[in-house]
Design an enzyme around this catalytic site. Structure first.
Site, mmCIF file in Angstrom:
data_model
loop_
_atom_site.group_PDB
_atom_site.id
_atom_site.type_symbol
_atom_site.label_atom_id
_atom_site.label_comp_id
_atom_site.label_asym_id
_atom_site.label_seq_id
_atom_site.Cartn_x
_atom_site.Cartn_y
_atom_site.Cartn_z
ATOM 1 N N ALA A 120 -0.190 4.704 -3.449
ATOM 2 C CA ALA A 120 1.116 4.197 -3.882
ATOM 3 C C ALA A 120 1.088 2.717 -4.239
ATOM 4 O O ALA A 120 2.007 2.206 -4.867
ATOM 5 C CB ALA A 120 2.159 4.464 -2.796
ATOM 6 N N GLY A 121 0.029 2.032 -3.823
ATOM 7 C CA GLY A 121 -0.011 0.574 -3.974
ATOM 8 C C GLY A 121 -0.082 0.147 -5.433
ATOM 9 O O GLY A 121 -0.416 0.933 -6.325
ATOM 10 N N ARG B 55 -3.975 -7.417 -7.931
ATOM 11 C CA ARG B 55 -5.125 -8.222 -8.338
ATOM 12 C C ARG B 55 -5.928 -7.599 -9.491
ATOM 13 O O ARG B 55 -6.808 -8.252 -10.047
ATOM 14 C CB ARG B 55 -6.057 -8.459 -7.137
ATOM 15 N N GLN C 223 6.382 7.771 -2.349
ATOM 16 C CA GLN C 223 6.749 6.648 -1.479
ATOM 17 C C GLN C 223 7.380 5.598 -2.395
ATOM 18 O O GLN C 223 6.677 4.851 -3.069
ATOM 19 C CB GLN C 223 5.507 6.075 -0.772
ATOM 20 N N THR D 28 1.067 1.415 5.399
ATOM 21 C CA THR D 28 0.216 2.607 5.362
ATOM 22 C C THR D 28 0.748 3.720 6.275
ATOM 23 O O THR D 28 0.609 4.905 5.955
ATOM 24 C CB THR D 28 -1.233 2.257 5.755
ATOM 25 N N TYR E 42 -8.153 7.167 0.751
ATOM 26 C CA TYR E 42 -7.504 6.144 -0.071
ATOM 27 C C TYR E 42 -7.929 6.293 -1.524
ATOM 28 O O TYR E 42 -9.120 6.449 -1.816
ATOM 29 C CB TYR E 42 -7.881 4.739 0.460
#
Ligand code: UD1
Ligand code: CA
Length: 455
Positions: free
Chosen positions: A10-11, A15, A72, A78, A99
């Site tokens: 979901a992140g 960067r 999410q 997490t 992940y």
């Protein structure tokens, strides 16, 4: 027991500085999250749940396997992410948490972790790092039992010295995870619901925590930036090169080969530098590939030599052929054994039978070429009239003189000969000579132009 895998994806991946969600960036031309999904399938997961958030639609559209999705909408940590998957799990499921940005974990490593799960424990993948900065630290008691994980940002100076870190990858029963997750809070430096907090809770209530280590550090390396992505790509390629060499292939430089898919090699293949293999490629025994070639979804039979700078796509090549240098085989090309395709030759959607040669500067498209045919330099099959494609048929034993145009649809029957420079627009019968050629005119003592003096 049924094994289910939950993949956190979901992140945002700030960067990466990308409009593409991080987990869709590729290693070996495959999205990172797809690597993880494939690993899950290979260890027998009955179901995979991908937790999506940033770029959720794009992630859903890109993933090719059948998986379930949990959304999410806000990235609250997490622990919160795993909670979103809980409604899709049965209490008795064994759940592996992985992940989407940690693409290269060996299936065997995941298997080892899962094998350890019981009704009353957690199984955790950890690794000892020279520089553990930034990672969650594994806190153990005097007996070596894990009693918790502390995030770098929440750790004391003493805890910062711990070199054993949390990879994030863990396994446990769904019922156990669910019960523990219901009790975590966000009272920490990042105000996030940490998945890692379940380990202290588990330890406090007397559960055991089994830990495992991967054989290699790269198995648990995550990607946060493009340079980390590039590093992981190199490691992955190096691993593939090693497998190829162990299988009996010679790589003139294992650091200069890229396999973006699967490459099968027979015995004693030799692959020169800077070759790229995409999709499904198979090479028989004693196949030689010269430098700078691109092969995508092709199968090459034994003894064939591909010389430098060739591009081959969606094609089948028979035994003992010679191709290139600078040849291009486009989709739908089928070469039988001992065919020769030389420099600056393009073949598309054509079959070329045993022993036929197209050695120089030619285009052969939508054609059926028989055995022992010789196609002279600069021959073009004119397969396109601006609206439709048509077929050219060249039967066994035909000789086509240089610089011929074959205007399709057209057939040249067995053993016919076409004179150089001809434009062939209708059927040439067996054993005929056919040519179209303007009469040669000559002018004696032709006055060649001279340069005008500069003004
Ligand atoms: C996490 C672990 C840390 C571990 C490290 C390994 C926690 C609290 N910490 O830290 O102990 O050493 O991974 O790399 O778990 N994600 C979501 N939703 C969220 C938050 C994160 O899907 O709400 C995903 C991210 O996209 C990422 C992964 O979970 O793929 C890890 O999240 P991240 O915020 O990078 O955790 P770290 O701080 O690296
Ligand atoms: Ca991270």
């Amino acid at each position: 027991m049924s094994l289910k895998v939950v993949i956190l994806a979901a992140g945002k991946g700030t960067r990466m500085k990308s409009s593409l969600p991080k987990v869709l960036h590729c290693v070996a031309d495959k999205p990172m999250v797809q690597h993880v999904i494939d690993a899950a399938a290979s260890i027998g997961a009955v179901d995979t749940v991908v937790v999506v958030g940033h770029g959720a639609d794009q992630v859903r559209q890109t993933i090719t396997s059948t998986v379930q999705y949990a959304e999410q909408t806000e990235q609250l940590g997490t622990g919160h992410a795993v909670q979103q998957a809980m409604p899709l799990l049965e209490p008795n499921d064994t759940v592996l948490i992985a992940y989407g940005d940690v693409p290269l974990t060996r299936p065997q490593t995941l298997q080892n972790l899962v094998a350890e799960v019981s009704d009353n424990n957690l199984s955790l993948l950890t690794v000892v790092l020279d520089d553990p900065t930034g990672y969650g630290r594994i806190v153990r008691d005097a007996n070596g039992n894990v009693i918790g994980i502390v995030e770098h940002k929440d750790a004391t100076a003493e805890q910062h010295k711990i070199q054993e870190i949390n990879t994030g990858i863990l396994a446990g029963k769904a019922a156990v995870l669910n019960e523990l997750l219901n009790r975590i809070d966000n009272n920490n430096s990042q105000q996030e619901y940490y998945l890692t907090d379940i380990f202290k809770l588990a330890s406090d209530q007397g559960m055991s925590i089994a830990t495992h280590n991967p054989d290699d550090e790269w198995e648990v390396t995550g990607v946060n930036s493009r340079s980390q992505l590039a590093q992981l790509e190199r490691i992955h390629q190096q691993n593939i090169a090693t497998v190829l060499m162990d299988g009996g292939a010679t790589l003139l430089d294992p650091a200069r080969i890229d396999v973006r898919g699967s490459l099968q090699t027979g015995q004693d293949c030799i692959i020169d530098v800077n070759c790229v293999f995409e999709g499904e490629v198979s090479l028989g025994d004693n196949v030689t590939i010269g430098p700078n070639c691109l092969l995508r979804n092709v199968s090459i039979a034994s003894g064939t030599e591909i010389k430098a700078n060739c591009v081959l796509e969606e094609s089948t090549v028979g035994e003992n052929c010679a191709i290139g240098p600078f040849a291009r085989l486009r989709p739908g090309t089928e070469l039988a054994e001992q065919a020769h395709i030389g420099n600056f030759v393009e073949i598309k959607k054509s079959t070329i039978a045993r022993g036929s040669k197209v050695n120089h500067l030619s285009y052969v498209g939508d054609s059926v070429v028989g055995e022992r045919v010789n196609i002279g330099a600069g021959t073009i099959t004119c397969n396109y009239d601006g609206a439709n494609k048509s077929q050219t048929i060249i039967e066994d034993g035909v000789f086509i003189g240089s610089s011929t145009q074959l205007v399709a649809p057209v057939t040249v029957r067995k053993n016919a000969v076409i004179g150089a420079g001809s434009t062939i627009t209708k059927t040439v019968e067996e054993n005929q000579l056919a040519f179209t050629r303007a009469r040669l005119r000559t002018v004696d003592n032709w006055p060649r132009p001279t340069k005008k003096p500069k003004a």
